[in-house]
Design a protein around this motif. Structure first.
Motif, PDB file in Angstrom:
ATOM      1  N   ILE A 166     -12.416  -0.918  -0.644  1.00 14.47           N
ATOM      2  CA  ILE A 166     -11.394  -1.118  -1.298  1.00 14.47           C
ATOM      3  C   ILE A 166     -10.129  -1.963  -0.315  1.00 14.47           C
ATOM      4  CG2 ILE A 166      -9.365  -0.097  -2.674  1.00 14.47           C
ATOM      5  CD1 ILE A 166     -11.504   1.927  -3.569  1.00 14.47           C
ATOM      6  N   ASN A 167      -9.822  -3.139  -0.630  1.00 11.26           N
ATOM      7  CA  ASN A 167      -9.172  -3.863   0.429  1.00 11.26           C
ATOM      8  C   ASN A 167      -7.753  -4.151   0.067  1.00 11.26           C
ATOM      9  OD1 ASN A 167     -11.237  -3.767   2.046  1.00 11.26           O
ATOM     10  ND2 ASN A 167     -11.887  -5.799   2.004  1.00 11.26           N
ATOM     11  N   PHE A 221      -4.297  -6.828   0.352  1.00 10.86           N
ATOM     12  CA  PHE A 221      -3.957  -8.286  -0.283  1.00 10.86           C
ATOM     13  C   PHE A 221      -4.026  -9.051   0.840  1.00 10.86           C
ATOM     14  CE2 PHE A 221       0.201  -6.071  -0.216  1.00 10.86           C
ATOM     15  CZ  PHE A 221       0.887  -7.261   0.735  1.00 10.86           C
ATOM     16  N   GLY A 272     -10.297  -6.653  -9.841  1.00 13.58           N
ATOM     17  CA  GLY A 272      -9.366  -6.374 -11.112  1.00 13.58           C
ATOM     18  C   GLY A 272      -9.176  -4.681 -10.744  1.00 13.58           C
ATOM     19  N   LEU A 279     -14.428   4.856  -7.805  1.00  8.82           N
ATOM     20  CA  LEU A 279     -14.806   6.204  -7.026  1.00  8.82           C
ATOM     21  C   LEU A 279     -15.548   7.101  -7.586  1.00  8.82           C
ATOM     22  CD1 LEU A 279     -11.201   6.695  -5.488  1.00  8.82           C
ATOM     23  CD2 LEU A 279     -12.987   5.699  -4.314  1.00  8.82           C
ATOM     24  N   PHE A 337     -11.232   2.131   3.105  1.00  2.12           N
ATOM     25  CA  PHE A 337     -10.071   1.845   2.398  1.00  2.12           C
ATOM     26  C   PHE A 337      -8.944   1.227   3.206  1.00  2.12           C
ATOM     27  CE2 PHE A 337      -5.739   2.680   1.252  1.00  2.12           C
ATOM     28  CZ  PHE A 337      -5.427   2.180   0.177  1.00  2.12           C
ATOM     29  N   THR A 338      -8.272   0.004   2.845  1.00  2.00           N
ATOM     30  CA  THR A 338      -7.375  -0.435   3.573  1.00  2.00           C
ATOM     31  C   THR A 338      -6.280  -0.894   2.764  1.00  2.00           C
ATOM     32  OG1 THR A 338      -8.780  -1.657   5.049  1.00  2.00           O
ATOM     33  CG2 THR A 338      -6.681  -2.383   5.053  1.00  2.00           C
ATOM     34  N   ILE A 348      -4.291   9.414  -2.646  1.00  2.00           N
ATOM     35  CA  ILE A 348      -4.985   9.280  -4.092  1.00  2.00           C
ATOM     36  C   ILE A 348      -6.424   9.512  -3.725  1.00  2.00           C
ATOM     37  CG2 ILE A 348      -5.467   8.141  -5.996  1.00  2.00           C
ATOM     38  CD1 ILE A 348      -2.666   6.974  -6.196  1.00  2.00           C
ATOM     39  N   GLU A 360      -7.472   2.940   6.728  1.00  2.00           N
ATOM     40  CA  GLU A 360      -6.675   2.114   7.245  1.00  2.00           C
ATOM     41  C   GLU A 360      -5.438   1.794   6.564  1.00  2.00           C
ATOM     42  OE1 GLU A 360      -7.169   0.767  10.400  1.00  2.00           O
ATOM     43  OE2 GLU A 360      -9.543   1.258  10.559  1.00  2.00           O
ATOM     44  N   SER A 365       1.598   0.798   9.408  1.00  2.00           N
ATOM     45  CA  SER A 365       1.870   1.215  10.641  1.00  2.00           C
ATOM     46  C   SER A 365       2.986   0.649  11.144  1.00  2.00           C
ATOM     47  CB  SER A 365       0.612   0.970  11.577  1.00  2.00           C
ATOM     48  OG  SER A 365       0.634   0.725  12.874  1.00  2.00           O
ATOM     49  N   CYS A 388      -0.877  -5.872   8.911  1.00  2.00           N
ATOM     50  CA  CYS A 388      -0.931  -4.536   9.271  1.00  2.00           C
ATOM     51  C   CYS A 388      -0.528  -4.108  10.904  1.00  2.00           C
ATOM     52  CB  CYS A 388      -2.051  -3.737   8.999  1.00  2.00           C
ATOM     53  SG  CYS A 388      -3.566  -4.451   9.778  1.00  2.00           S
ATOM     54  N   GLN A 394       5.692  -8.513  -3.861  1.00  2.00           N
ATOM     55  CA  GLN A 394       5.808  -8.352  -2.395  1.00  2.00           C
ATOM     56  C   GLN A 394       7.251  -9.074  -1.958  1.00  2.00           C
ATOM     57  OE1 GLN A 394       4.433  -6.515   0.029  1.00  2.00           O
ATOM     58  NE2 GLN A 394       3.249  -5.861  -1.736  1.00  2.00           N
TER      59      GLN A 394
HETATM   60  P1  NAP Z   1      -2.231  -0.837  -1.971  1.00  2.00           P
HETATM   61  O1  NAP Z   1      -1.457  -1.068  -3.211  1.00  2.00           O
HETATM   62  O2  NAP Z   1      -2.412   0.545  -1.634  1.00  2.00           O
HETATM   63  O3  NAP Z   1      -3.682  -1.535  -2.401  1.00  2.00           O
HETATM   64  C1  NAP Z   1      -4.843  -1.411  -1.557  1.00  2.00           C
HETATM   65  C2  NAP Z   1      -6.002  -1.558  -2.499  1.00  2.00           C
HETATM   66  O4  NAP Z   1      -6.141  -0.260  -3.201  1.00  2.00           O
HETATM   67  C3  NAP Z   1      -5.928  -2.708  -3.541  1.00  2.00           C
HETATM   68  O5  NAP Z   1      -7.373  -3.274  -3.495  1.00  2.00           O
HETATM   69  C4  NAP Z   1      -5.620  -1.827  -4.838  1.00  2.00           C
HETATM   70  O6  NAP Z   1      -5.945  -2.586  -5.906  1.00  2.00           O
HETATM   71  C5  NAP Z   1      -6.364  -0.649  -4.596  1.00  2.00           C
HETATM   72  N1  NAP Z   1      -5.681   0.378  -5.495  1.00  2.00           N
HETATM   73  C6  NAP Z   1      -4.632   0.710  -6.065  1.00  2.00           C
HETATM   74  N2  NAP Z   1      -4.623   1.794  -6.413  1.00  2.00           N
HETATM   75  C7  NAP Z   1      -5.890   2.633  -6.376  1.00  2.00           C
HETATM   76  C8  NAP Z   1      -6.418   3.584  -6.940  1.00  2.00           C
HETATM   77  N3  NAP Z   1      -5.566   4.533  -7.464  1.00  2.00           N
HETATM   78  N4  NAP Z   1      -7.606   3.869  -6.665  1.00  2.00           N
HETATM   79  C9  NAP Z   1      -8.396   3.030  -5.914  1.00  2.00           C
HETATM   80  N5  NAP Z   1      -7.947   1.895  -5.290  1.00  2.00           N
HETATM   81  C10 NAP Z   1      -6.727   1.532  -5.723  1.00  2.00           C
HETATM   82  O7  NAP Z   1      -1.713  -1.662  -0.688  1.00  2.00           O
HETATM   83  P2  NAP Z   1      -1.176  -3.052  -0.636  1.00  2.00           P
HETATM   84  O8  NAP Z   1      -0.053  -3.247  -1.125  1.00  2.00           O
HETATM   85  O9  NAP Z   1      -2.406  -3.898  -1.147  1.00  2.00           O
HETATM   86  O10 NAP Z   1      -1.364  -3.413   0.986  1.00  2.00           O
HETATM   87  C11 NAP Z   1      -0.501  -3.312   1.754  1.00  2.00           C
HETATM   88  C12 NAP Z   1      -0.479  -2.237   2.757  1.00  2.00           C
HETATM   89  O11 NAP Z   1      -1.466  -2.362   3.341  1.00  2.00           O
HETATM   90  C13 NAP Z   1       0.519  -2.315   3.776  1.00  2.00           C
HETATM   91  O12 NAP Z   1       1.182  -1.079   3.885  1.00  2.00           O
HETATM   92  C14 NAP Z   1      -0.182  -2.457   5.082  1.00  2.00           C
HETATM   93  O13 NAP Z   1       0.374  -1.907   6.289  1.00  2.00           O
HETATM   94  C15 NAP Z   1      -1.425  -1.819   4.762  1.00  2.00           C
HETATM   95  N6  NAP Z   1      -2.579  -2.737   5.503  1.00  2.00           N
HETATM   96  C16 NAP Z   1      -3.309  -1.804   6.388  1.00  2.00           C
HETATM   97  C17 NAP Z   1      -4.177  -2.379   7.400  1.00  2.00           C
HETATM   98  C18 NAP Z   1      -4.982  -1.781   8.335  1.00  2.00           C
HETATM   99  O14 NAP Z   1      -6.014  -2.203   8.908  1.00  2.00           O
HETATM  100  N7  NAP Z   1      -4.540  -0.641   8.849  1.00  2.00           N
HETATM  101  C19 NAP Z   1      -4.582  -3.721   6.933  1.00  2.00           C
HETATM  102  C20 NAP Z   1      -4.140  -4.482   5.996  1.00  2.00           C
HETATM  103  C21 NAP Z   1      -2.768  -3.848   5.140  1.00  2.00           C
HETATM  104  P3  NAP Z   1      -5.036  -3.595  -6.748  1.00  2.00           P
HETATM  105  O15 NAP Z   1      -4.705  -4.503  -5.946  1.00  2.00           O
HETATM  106  O16 NAP Z   1      -5.732  -4.010  -7.938  1.00  2.00           O
HETATM  107  O17 NAP Z   1      -3.822  -2.604  -7.427  1.00  2.00           O
END
Ligand code: NAP
Length: 515
Positions: free
Chosen positions: A155-156, A158, A214, A220, A231-232, A240, A257, A260, A296, A343
């Protein structure tokens, strides 16, 4: 209505049954394509991957699976121009930033292909040496690593729709584990196209690579005990996922992941200080502006000796001032846009909150938006903030603004600096600037327990260092605490997550036959 992209599941292209969610061009504002996962038979898809693709992958040796990675890299390389176009349209990135995602993914694949070739015709790995268990020297224990008989669900986030897939899929496929990827909806197009191309090219066993674009609804629930999930994304979604019954009751292995608050630290009392300060300024400006700060690993906090605060502020600001922001299709532009309106709003709100506790040293609002309508484009100039009293403001160490924003802070002595870095509660990466091998090594070790990676930039490696924020497949990616506690990459260490370790206790002759 724009094109509805297909998912790939159970070894075939499948459309969702709903109207789909629109994906937009964040610079021009129009709809590009739609994605939809409703109505898919997820149980069938996961079972197909587990029962058809898994055995086909495990029948191969590591060397044969390494050749699959090479074949994937060739498919992607041949269609690189398409990926650049999709990235510009859907992520708003300039060419150099697209390269980090697209070429970074291809590089990771080819690196794991090389590592895998070195494992040759083996079908399993041994872990460590045989150990005697008692008086009889002929009865011993040997640990083995075998591929897990499940599916790897990704689960990645954006921000890396290309690299984010391949940095996980390369070790998974090399280990012999089929992959199901669910990209973040806002930028799912690039992931979908890459999977589409690889599946169409027929280089992998059927069902070894699936993509679901989508909603994550029901994903899960498909997980079974020998599956793994990586998961990232944000810490909120991570929690969750962690509390889902598949993880809490079925012990599905999970790697997280999350976000940070990464740091850069300029060391003091260094004869090479002017050079080190320049290296820091260059790296901070690059980290703030590359992918518009949506990495990140990007530097969010910058620590300098208190007497160098002004000089550092000037040096970083001077570099930021040269950043041309706007439409990535314009050759003069160096920094494109954020990936979406959501964003854009989130970065603006986060910046406003940080501004309440800081002074503005370089104002992103002063940057004109080139070749784009500022009312529509999700472009935002880089902003450097300054906080003279970093001890008092917890927001500076807690709040991640996922955009071109960083805060400069002074420190009194090394102990103070280290304490401030640790207030990030565990980060992916910190970079150190200075010279003097002993001091740099000692500081790196001090930070090693709270950081997944410490990147040391001294003048002798100024040209060859690989960049604070660049995740190299040879090195660990992940971090403790707030960063999620996960571990990815790190060369062949990455295979551990996709293998099961077992101890075989037997006669030495039996253990010798394990190889
Ligand atoms: P996010 O809202 O947590 O979404 C991440 C992924 O989870 C998306 O594919 C999203 O799908 C999915 N998702 C959302 N709700 C879910 C649920 N209830 N169950 C399962 N999957 C679910 O994060 P984001 O806004 O896309 O990403 C930004 C964050 O990621 C930043 O805080 C950044 O620091 C962090 N990040 C960390 C790393 C690392 O390697 N440590 C790398 C990149 C980014 P949808 O898009 O369809 O909602």
């Amino acid at each position: 209505m724009t094109e509805l992209l297909s998912n790939y599941l159970a070894g075939r292209a499948q459309h969702g049954t709903g109207p789909g969610a629109p994906l937009f061009d964040p610079v021009l504002g129009h709809e590009l394509v739609r994605v939809d996962a409703s109505g898919l038979n997820l149980a069938e898809g996961f079972a197909f991957a587990r029962e058809k693709a898994g055995p086909a992958l495990r029948a191969m040796s590591y060397g044969q699976r390494a050749s699959l990675l090479d074949a994937i890299a060739k498919v992607l390389q041949a269609r690189r121009d398409d990926y650049y176009e999709i990235s510009t349209a859907n992520s708003g990135t300039v060419r150099n930033d697209t390269a980090v995602d697209v070429d970074g993914g291809i590089y990771t694949l080819t690196t794991f292909a090389k590592l895998g070739q070195a494992l040759g015709e083996r079908h399993r790995l041994v872990d460590g040496e045989m150990a005697r268990l008692g008086k009889d020297p002929a009865f011993q224990s040997q640990h083995v690593l075998v591929p897990t008989r499940g599916v790897a669900l990704f689960i990645n986030a954006f921000n890396f729709p290309g690299w984010g897939l391949w940095e996980k899929a390369a070790p998974a496929l090399l280990a012999g584990v089929p992959v199901v990827v669910k990209p973040a909806t806002a930028t799912a197009w690039l992931t979908q196209r890459m999977v589409h191309d690889v599946v169409q090219a027929g280089v992998l066993p059927q069902g070894a690579l699936s993509v679901i674009c989508g909603s994550s609804a029901g994903l899960l629930d498909q997980l079974q005990p020998f599956d793994v999930v990586s998961f990232t994304g944000s810490a909120d979604t991570a929690s969750i996922i962690r509390s889902h019954p598949a993880i809490s009751r079925r012990s599905v292995r999970v790697n997280i992941e999350a976000d940070s608050i990464n740091s850069a630290l300029l060391l003091r009392s260094d004869p090479a200080a002017p050079e080190a300060l320049d290296l820091l300024a260059k790296e901070v400006a690059r980290e703030m502006t590359q992918k518009s700060g949506q990495k990140c690993t990007a530097i969010r906090r910058v620590f300098v000796p208190e007497e160098l605060f002004e000089e550092a502020a000037e040096a970083i600001s001077a570099r930021l001032a040269k950043t041309v922001v706007g439409n990535p299709r314009n050759d003069a532009v160096r920094m494109g846009s954020l990936v979406s309106k959501e964003q854009f709003v989130s970065v603006r709100e986060g910046l406003a909150e940080l501004k309440a506790h800081t002074q503005v040293l370089h104002d992103g609002a002063a940057h004109p938006i080139v070749d784009a309508n500022p009312q529509i484009a999700c472009c935002i100039g880089p902003t450097l903030l300054g906080a003279r009293d970093p001890d008092r403001n917890s927001q500076l160490h807690d709040m991640e603004v996922f955009g071109p924003v960083a805060t400069l802070m002074p420190y009194r002595d090394t102990e103070h600096a280290l304490a401030l870095l640790r207030r990030g509660q565990g980060s992916l990466v910190a970079s150190l600037y200075g010279s003097g091998a002993d001091m740099l090594a000692a500081t790196a070790l001090e930070l090693a327990d709270s950081h997944g990676r410490v990147h040391v930039i001294s003048p002798d490696v100024a040209e060859s260092q690989t960049g604070h924020g660049n995740v190299m497949p040879q090195s660990l990616h992940g971090g403790p605490g707030r960063a999620g506690g996960g571990e990815e990459l790190g060369g062949l260490r990455a295979l551990n997550f996709y293998h099961r370790r077992a101890a075989v206790q037997a006669a030495t002759t039996v253990l010798c036959a394990l190889n």
